[in-house]
Design a protein around this motif. Structure first.
Motif, PDB file in Angstrom:
ATOM      1  N   GLU A 181       0.835  -1.194   0.000  1.00  0.00           N
ATOM      2  CA  GLU A 181       0.000   0.000   0.000  1.00  0.00           C
ATOM      3  C   GLU A 181       0.878   1.255   0.000  1.00  0.00           C
ATOM      4  OE1 GLU A 181      -3.929   1.310   2.393  1.00  0.00           O
ATOM      5  OE2 GLU A 181      -2.089   1.248   3.572  1.00  0.00           O
ATOM      6  N   PHE A 182       0.587   2.187  -0.905  1.00  0.00           N
ATOM      7  CA  PHE A 182       1.233   3.493  -1.009  1.00  0.00           C
ATOM      8  C   PHE A 182       0.197   4.535  -0.590  1.00  0.00           C
ATOM      9  CE2 PHE A 182       3.083   0.622  -4.017  1.00  0.00           C
ATOM     10  CZ  PHE A 182       4.429   0.906  -4.057  1.00  0.00           C
ATOM     11  N   SER A 183       0.556   5.422   0.344  1.00  0.00           N
ATOM     12  CA  SER A 183      -0.372   6.460   0.779  1.00  0.00           C
ATOM     13  C   SER A 183       0.371   7.787   0.856  1.00  0.00           C
ATOM     14  CB  SER A 183      -0.985   6.122   2.144  1.00  0.00           C
ATOM     15  OG  SER A 183       0.011   6.027   3.135  1.00  0.00           O
ATOM     16  N   VAL A 184      -0.270   8.856   0.357  1.00  0.00           N
ATOM     17  CA  VAL A 184       0.266  10.222   0.378  1.00  0.00           C
ATOM     18  C   VAL A 184      -0.710  11.055   1.177  1.00  0.00           C
ATOM     19  CG1 VAL A 184       0.922  12.199  -0.993  1.00  0.00           C
ATOM     20  CG2 VAL A 184       1.403   9.916  -1.844  1.00  0.00           C
ATOM     21  N   GLN A 185      -0.206  11.654   2.271  1.00  0.00           N
ATOM     22  CA  GLN A 185      -1.052  12.410   3.200  1.00  0.00           C
ATOM     23  C   GLN A 185      -0.556  13.845   3.263  1.00  0.00           C
ATOM     24  OE1 GLN A 185      -1.671  10.474   6.965  1.00  0.00           O
ATOM     25  NE2 GLN A 185      -1.859  12.419   8.045  1.00  0.00           N
ATOM     26  N   ASP A 186      -1.486  14.810   3.072  1.00  0.00           N
ATOM     27  CA  ASP A 186      -1.127  16.229   3.133  1.00  0.00           C
ATOM     28  C   ASP A 186      -1.873  16.879   4.279  1.00  0.00           C
ATOM     29  OD1 ASP A 186      -3.740  17.302   2.237  1.00  0.00           O
ATOM     30  OD2 ASP A 186      -3.214  16.341   0.348  1.00  0.00           O
ATOM     31  N   THR A 187      -1.596  18.149   4.508  1.00  0.00           N
ATOM     32  CA  THR A 187      -2.219  18.917   5.598  1.00  0.00           C
ATOM     33  C   THR A 187      -3.042  20.058   5.039  1.00  0.00           C
ATOM     34  OG1 THR A 187      -0.219  20.246   5.817  1.00  0.00           O
ATOM     35  CG2 THR A 187      -0.408  18.309   7.239  1.00  0.00           C
ATOM     36  N   GLY A 188      -3.648  19.856   3.844  1.00  0.00           N
ATOM     37  CA  GLY A 188      -4.479  20.899   3.262  1.00  0.00           C
ATOM     38  C   GLY A 188      -5.862  20.936   3.880  1.00  0.00           C
ATOM     39  N   ARG A 189      -6.813  21.544   3.133  1.00  0.00           N
ATOM     40  CA  ARG A 189      -8.173  21.704   3.647  1.00  0.00           C
ATOM     41  C   ARG A 189      -9.082  20.533   3.271  1.00  0.00           C
ATOM     42  NH1 ARG A 189      -8.836  26.665   5.748  1.00  0.00           N
ATOM     43  NH2 ARG A 189      -7.427  28.335   5.085  1.00  0.00           N
ATOM     44  N   GLY A 190      -8.538  19.501   2.641  1.00  0.00           N
ATOM     45  CA  GLY A 190      -9.339  18.340   2.295  1.00  0.00           C
ATOM     46  C   GLY A 190     -10.179  18.566   1.053  1.00  0.00           C
ATOM     47  N   LEU A 191     -11.118  17.650   0.835  1.00  0.00           N
ATOM     48  CA  LEU A 191     -11.964  17.678  -0.348  1.00  0.00           C
ATOM     49  C   LEU A 191     -13.424  17.759   0.078  1.00  0.00           C
ATOM     50  CD1 LEU A 191     -10.235  14.818  -2.371  1.00  0.00           C
ATOM     51  CD2 LEU A 191      -9.964  17.280  -2.729  1.00  0.00           C
ATOM     52  N   ALA A 192     -14.170  18.576  -0.661  1.00  0.00           N
ATOM     53  CA  ALA A 192     -15.600  18.693  -0.381  1.00  0.00           C
ATOM     54  C   ALA A 192     -16.317  17.411  -0.781  1.00  0.00           C
ATOM     55  CB  ALA A 192     -16.172  19.897  -1.131  1.00  0.00           C
ATOM     56  N   PRO A 193     -17.483  17.130  -0.189  1.00  0.00           N
ATOM     57  CA  PRO A 193     -18.209  15.909  -0.556  1.00  0.00           C
ATOM     58  C   PRO A 193     -18.553  15.836  -2.037  1.00  0.00           C
ATOM     59  CG  PRO A 193     -19.080  16.809   1.489  1.00  0.00           C
ATOM     60  CD  PRO A 193     -18.112  17.828   0.951  1.00  0.00           C
ATOM     61  N   GLU A 194     -18.963  16.969  -2.636  1.00  0.00           N
ATOM     62  CA  GLU A 194     -19.290  16.914  -4.061  1.00  0.00           C
ATOM     63  C   GLU A 194     -18.057  16.686  -4.916  1.00  0.00           C
ATOM     64  OE1 GLU A 194     -18.851  21.174  -2.657  1.00  0.00           O
ATOM     65  OE2 GLU A 194     -19.935  19.383  -2.024  1.00  0.00           O
ATOM     66  N   VAL A 195     -16.873  17.061  -4.400  1.00  0.00           N
ATOM     67  CA  VAL A 195     -15.632  16.808  -5.130  1.00  0.00           C
ATOM     68  C   VAL A 195     -15.259  15.329  -5.018  1.00  0.00           C
ATOM     69  CG1 VAL A 195     -13.181  17.355  -5.265  1.00  0.00           C
ATOM     70  CG2 VAL A 195     -14.855  19.163  -4.867  1.00  0.00           C
ATOM     71  N   LEU A 196     -15.448  14.745  -3.835  1.00  0.00           N
ATOM     72  CA  LEU A 196     -15.131  13.326  -3.648  1.00  0.00           C
ATOM     73  C   LEU A 196     -15.983  12.432  -4.553  1.00  0.00           C
ATOM     74  CD1 LEU A 196     -14.725  13.027   0.221  1.00  0.00           C
ATOM     75  CD2 LEU A 196     -12.978  12.607  -1.500  1.00  0.00           C
ATOM     76  N   ALA A 197     -17.226  12.864  -4.811  1.00  0.00           N
ATOM     77  CA  ALA A 197     -18.101  12.036  -5.640  1.00  0.00           C
ATOM     78  C   ALA A 197     -17.643  11.961  -7.083  1.00  0.00           C
ATOM     79  CB  ALA A 197     -19.534  12.581  -5.566  1.00  0.00           C
ATOM     80  N   HIS A 198     -16.931  13.000  -7.585  1.00  0.00           N
ATOM     81  CA  HIS A 198     -16.508  13.027  -8.997  1.00  0.00           C
ATOM     82  C   HIS A 198     -14.998  13.147  -9.126  1.00  0.00           C
ATOM     83  CE1 HIS A 198     -20.748  13.720 -10.006  1.00  0.00           C
ATOM     84  NE2 HIS A 198     -20.768  14.618  -9.030  1.00  0.00           N
ATOM     85  N   LEU A 199     -14.257  12.748  -8.100  1.00  0.00           N
ATOM     86  CA  LEU A 199     -12.828  13.035  -8.055  1.00  0.00           C
ATOM     87  C   LEU A 199     -12.067  12.347  -9.180  1.00  0.00           C
ATOM     88  CD1 LEU A 199     -10.608  14.443  -6.423  1.00  0.00           C
ATOM     89  CD2 LEU A 199     -10.389  12.371  -5.063  1.00  0.00           C
ATOM     90  N   PHE A 200     -12.407  11.085  -9.458  1.00  0.00           N
ATOM     91  CA  PHE A 200     -11.631  10.311 -10.422  1.00  0.00           C
ATOM     92  C   PHE A 200     -12.261  10.306 -11.819  1.00  0.00           C
ATOM     93  CE2 PHE A 200     -10.541   8.525  -6.283  1.00  0.00           C
ATOM     94  CZ  PHE A 200      -9.154   8.580  -6.337  1.00  0.00           C
ATOM     95  N   GLU A 201     -13.255  11.158 -12.052  1.00  0.00           N
ATOM     96  CA  GLU A 201     -13.858  11.215 -13.377  1.00  0.00           C
ATOM     97  C   GLU A 201     -12.964  11.993 -14.329  1.00  0.00           C
ATOM     98  OE1 GLU A 201     -17.743  12.806 -13.102  1.00  0.00           O
ATOM     99  OE2 GLU A 201     -18.529  11.164 -11.854  1.00  0.00           O
ATOM    100  N   ALA A 202     -13.033  11.620 -15.597  1.00  0.00           N
ATOM    101  CA  ALA A 202     -12.217  12.294 -16.611  1.00  0.00           C
ATOM    102  C   ALA A 202     -12.679  13.736 -16.799  1.00  0.00           C
ATOM    103  CB  ALA A 202     -12.285  11.530 -17.925  1.00  0.00           C
ATOM    104  N   PHE A 203     -11.698  14.626 -16.972  1.00  0.00           N
ATOM    105  CA  PHE A 203     -11.919  16.064 -17.245  1.00  0.00           C
ATOM    106  C   PHE A 203     -12.621  16.769 -16.091  1.00  0.00           C
ATOM    107  CE2 PHE A 203     -12.293  13.791 -21.340  1.00  0.00           C
ATOM    108  CZ  PHE A 203     -11.081  14.188 -21.886  1.00  0.00           C
ATOM    109  N   PHE A 204     -12.521  16.223 -14.883  1.00  0.00           N
ATOM    110  CA  PHE A 204     -13.028  16.913 -13.694  1.00  0.00           C
ATOM    111  C   PHE A 204     -11.831  17.399 -12.892  1.00  0.00           C
ATOM    112  CE2 PHE A 204     -14.116  16.968  -9.184  1.00  0.00           C
ATOM    113  CZ  PHE A 204     -15.225  17.793  -9.195  1.00  0.00           C
ATOM    114  N   SER A 205     -11.803  18.694 -12.569  1.00  0.00           N
ATOM    115  CA  SER A 205     -10.659  19.271 -11.863  1.00  0.00           C
ATOM    116  C   SER A 205     -11.148  20.380 -10.960  1.00  0.00           C
ATOM    117  CB  SER A 205      -9.631  19.811 -12.864  1.00  0.00           C
ATOM    118  OG  SER A 205      -8.571  20.430 -12.188  1.00  0.00           O
TER     119      SER A 205
END
Length: 851
Positions: free
Chosen positions: A761-785
């Motif tokens: 398992e490879f994991s990358v952890q940052d200390t930013g503000r995280g991701l909004a729920p609506e962003v998590l739902a489409h995070l890995f979709e093509a052309f979504f940024s």
């Protein structure tokens, strides 16, 4: 000349037979006397029969009484043995307690517990008491059924009485002794006492007193079958009843000698004559005179004497013939009424002489309406008279068809139905033919089903012929082609060569005798073949390329039972050439996207890379300028020159390594999966990502577990994923404007298990503000940024790379209570030695995206 009359003493008179004497005496009687004797003879025979019956009953009754007495004696002795054995068993258990007390191996608490166990286990034991040599009660345990007057209280001295006398006897004899029980007074149940002496160090140390309930001893010691057959009682030496209920005296005015019940008594050891077991037999018969059978036989003998003797033979013959006739008639009538086949009888002229109920139900006409009809019959359809007349002529002439012939029949309501007629000759009792018997069966429903099956077969054939897939069926171990649709014939012709070649090329087994998985060993009871391949199609599809057709085919197969019972294999081949072309184009596009992504990443890192290259180039310039100035001044020694040149070469090598690493990262190449070392792969990614993280003033920490096994992966692609995730983490921290203490990105590489499969398992952890729920739902979709200048292909490409390595990627926010403190991206790769089945199971159950 007259013949002389022989004298009585002559030899002729001596040889006369009894028959001659009987005939002579009978002829000498008058007709009235003959009738009287004829009347009295049957009566005398009946009286003799009655006398024989009475004598037989009397003899059987005597034998029955003797057998009852013998059975009673045997059962009582058996019951006495059972009671004796039960007493001896309890005596042995009490003696064991006494032995343990004598050997001082049993304390008072242990004595109480053992006594309680024996009392609860054996209902005849009412109490067990430990009495010392001074007749003082040391301990006592009693059953709940013991009355208060019979209880032994600990600490009291044994009172004068039967128990005290028995105590003295046990002291003198030094052996177990029983008391002689007597009937109790009032409601007090009599108890049987047993005292076992204690002998510690060969000295008298008291006794163990066990008291038995005589009623329980009778109830549980006597066999159940004995209690069911007899009234069993226990008596004392004086004949008083101690337990059980004796039978009341019987009273018979006619036979006073039968009032005494059948009884037997025997003493019970080891108690002796003080305890007697007695059993009284219940009355099971009414005797000879009181037997109803005796009076019934006598009455019937008197009332039916004439009927029994004079008309017995004649009546017997008539009754047998009549019964046989009735049985045969009822059997044939029941058979005719139960069958659904219509029966019709015709005479030689074609007149209906008989119809059964089924024929009437089928046609709708009654028997009275049909019998006597001549052609044309009322159930013949109009317009078919000529055909039916021809059939009737064939039928009457004996031209019958073994399989019958089909006709149409009209019901009384006017509706028509199809029927099949079967004809056979009708023979009478003299062996002559009197007509024809015709059976008629309604075949309307079978005809309808046959038509539906034909139509269904046509529809099925049309559907299979119109399929865009090749379908073929061939039996196992044969070159015969059982079925092939239009597309198969178009591709391979009408031979089984194409079928067998596809099976061999796809690797489908020609026999279902080698199942795999949990179904190994499961066989069909009839065929002896595995159940799994017969019951369902293969879970995986094989894709093959046919050069003669120039097509890619997806081949599926399953085993089935053909209509003739043979085991056959069905192969379905679908043309997937367009799909394979599209997949190859998609692979090429994905390769280009990976290359473009790496170029974009390096373009974004251009300034940082330039700054990174500026340091070794500046150092080289400084070293060269210093050496030139010192050479001009003449102050440069050979040793100093060598040191400066070594440092210059080191800086040049460092700059070259940076350039080579960047070129290898951005170079377009085919995916090359090899055994990759996780430490080397992570180290390369850290060196490239550290340049971008320093530009954003972000601290990079990493933890890689020791002795990680290799993975089967493309190192450049996995480095691209790691660099992209770490760069995104740095940009998220910069966008969140975290203070310097909280600007960090952590990379962790550890082994773990996913559904039984070993992965990294490879994991990358940052200390930013995280991701909004609506962003998590489409995070890995093509052309979504989430970036204003982003193209939306980075994370989608990363996920595609991981899944192409049979792994999974996930993202989640990190929380401190309800506050989001960062985000973590993780993915795992299977080990190089992990089985395909385990990898597939883990990849299937692990979610594609995790919010």
């Amino acid at each position: 000349m007259a013949t002389p009359c022989p004298s009585p003493s002559s030899p002729v008179s001596a040889i006369k037979t009894p028959a001659r004497w009987w005939r002579a005496w009978w002829r000498s009687l008058s007709p009235m006397r003959q009738d009287r004797f004829a009347t009295l003879a049957p009566l005398a025979a009946v009286l003799m029969f009655l006398a024989a019956i009475v004598a037989s009953f009397w003899y059987l009754r005597s034998e029955e009484i003797a057998r009852e007495k013998e059975a009673l004696k045997r059962d009582v002795e058996y019951a006495q043995q059972r009671v004796r054995l039960r007493l001896l068993e309890r005596q042995e258990q009490i003696m064991r307690i006494a032995r343990d007390l004598s050997n001082e191996e049993l304390e008072r608490a242990d004595f109480v517990s053992r006594a309680e166990a024996l009392i609860s286990q054996y209902p005849e034991l009412q109490s067990i008491t430990w009495i010392d040599e001074r007749r003082r009660i040391r301990a006592s345990q009693a059953a709940p059924t013991v009355t208060s007057s019979q209880l032994r209280v600990t600490g009291e001295v044994l009172k004068t009485g039967e128990a005290a006398d028995l105590f003295k006897q046990a002291r003198q004899l030094r052996q177990p002794v029983y008391s002689l029980p007597t009937a109790g007074a009032g409601d007090t149940a009599p108890l049987l006492q047993l005292q076992v002496p204690l002998s510690p160090h060969d000295q008298f140390g008291g006794v163990v007193l066990a008291e038995y309930s005589i009623d329980s001893l009778l109830r549980y010691g006597t066999p159940t079958e004995v209690l069911a057959r007899y009234a069993v009682t226990l008596l004392d030496g004086r004949g008083q009843v101690l337990a059980g209920t004796p039978l009341a005296p019987r009273h018979n005015a006619l036979l006073p000698w039968t009032t005494k019940a059948n009884a037997y008594a025997i003493p019970v050891s080891p108690v002796g004559n003080g305890l007697v077991l007695r059993a009284q037999a219940y009355r099971t018969s009414l005797g000879v005179v009181g037997s109803g059978l005796f009076w019934l036989v006598g009455s019937l003998s008197v009332m039916t004497s004439w009927l029994l003797i004079a008309t017995w033979r004649h009546t017997r013959r008539r009754m047998r013939a009549q019964e046989a006739l009735i049985v045969e008639t009822n059997f044939r009538r029941a058979m005719e009424n139960s069958i659904l086949t219509g029966m019709r009888a015709l005479d030689l002229q074609g007149r209906i002489t008989y119809v059964n109920s089924a024929f009437c139900q089928m046609t709708g006409w009654t028997e009275a309406e049909l019998v006597g009809q001549t052609p044309p019959y009322s159930y013949w359809p109009e317009g078919e008279y000529d055909k039916l007349h021809a059939n009737l002529r064939d039928e009457l002439s004996g031209k019958t068809v073994p399989g019958g012939f089909q006709v149409r029949v009209r019901r009384k309501s006017g509706t028509l139905f199809d029927a099949r007629l079967y004809v056979s000759p009708l023979i009478d009792a003299r062996g002559q033919q009197t007509g024809w018997m015709t059976s008629m069966t309604d075949i309307t429903e079978p005809n309808r089903v046959r038509e539906q099956l034909t139509a269904s077969h046509e529809r099925f054939t049309i559907v299979l012929e119109a399929l865009d897939a090749s379908v073929s069926v061939a039996p196992l171990g044969s070159q015969e082609l059982l079925f092939a649709n239009r597309l198969y014939r178009q591709w391979f012709g009408s031979q089984t060569g194409g079928h067998l070649e596809m099976v061999a090329q796809a690797g489908v087994p020609l026999s279902p005798s080698a199942p795999s998985g949990d179904d190994v060993g499961a066989e069909d009871d009839l065929l002896g073949l595995p159940v799994d391949p017969l019951a369902r199609a293969r879970a995986e599809n094989a894709e093959i390329y046919r050069s003669d057709l120039g097509k890619w085919l997806e081949v599926r197969s399953r085993y089935l039972n053909w209509v003739d019972g043979r085991l056959a294999q069905m192969v379905i081949a679908t043309d997937i050439t367009p799909r394979r072309v599209a997949e190859e184009q998609a692979a090429r596009q994905a390769e280009r996207a990976q290359s473009v992504s790496r170029l974009i990443t390096m373009g974004e890192m251009a300034s940082s890379v330039a700054h990174e290259l500026n340091q070794p180039l500046t150092a080289i310039n400084n070293y060269c300028s210093g050496m030139v100035s010192r050479i001009q001044n003449g102050t440069l020694s050979e040793e100093a020159l060598l040191t400066a040149l070594q440092k210059t070469a080191h800086q040049a090598q460092r700059a070259g390594q940076i350039i080579q690493r960047i070129r290898a990262f951005v170079k377009k190449s085919e995916p090359n999966r090899t055994l990759a070392n996780v430490h080397d792969m992570v180290g390369e990614a850290l060196e490239l990502a550290e340049i971008e993280l320093r530009r954003h003033n972000v601290r990079l920490t990493h933890h890689v577990a020791a002795r990680l096994p290799p993975v089967m992966a493309d190192s450049i692609l996995i480095e691209q994923v790691l660099i992209n995730l770490m760069k995104n983490g740095a940009e998220a921290i910069a966008q969140a404007q975290r203070p310097p203490a909280l600007r960090s990105v952590e990379l962790r590489v550890v082994p773990r298990q996913v559904d039984g499969a070993e992965v990294i398992e490879f994991s990358v952890q940052d200390t930013g503000r995280g991701l909004a729920p609506e962003v998590l739902a489409h995070l890995f979709e093509a052309f979504f940024s989430t970036k204003s200048e982003g193209m939306g292909i980075g994370l989608n490409l990363c996920r595609s790379i991981v899944e192409s390595h049979q792994g999974r990627m996930a993202a989640e926010n990190l929380y401190n209570a309800t506050e989001v403190t960062g985000c973590r991206f993780s993915f795992w790769l299977p080990l190089a030695n992990t089985g395909d089945s385990a990898i597939t199971s883990a990849a299937t159950t692990y979610p594609r995206t995790t919010a």
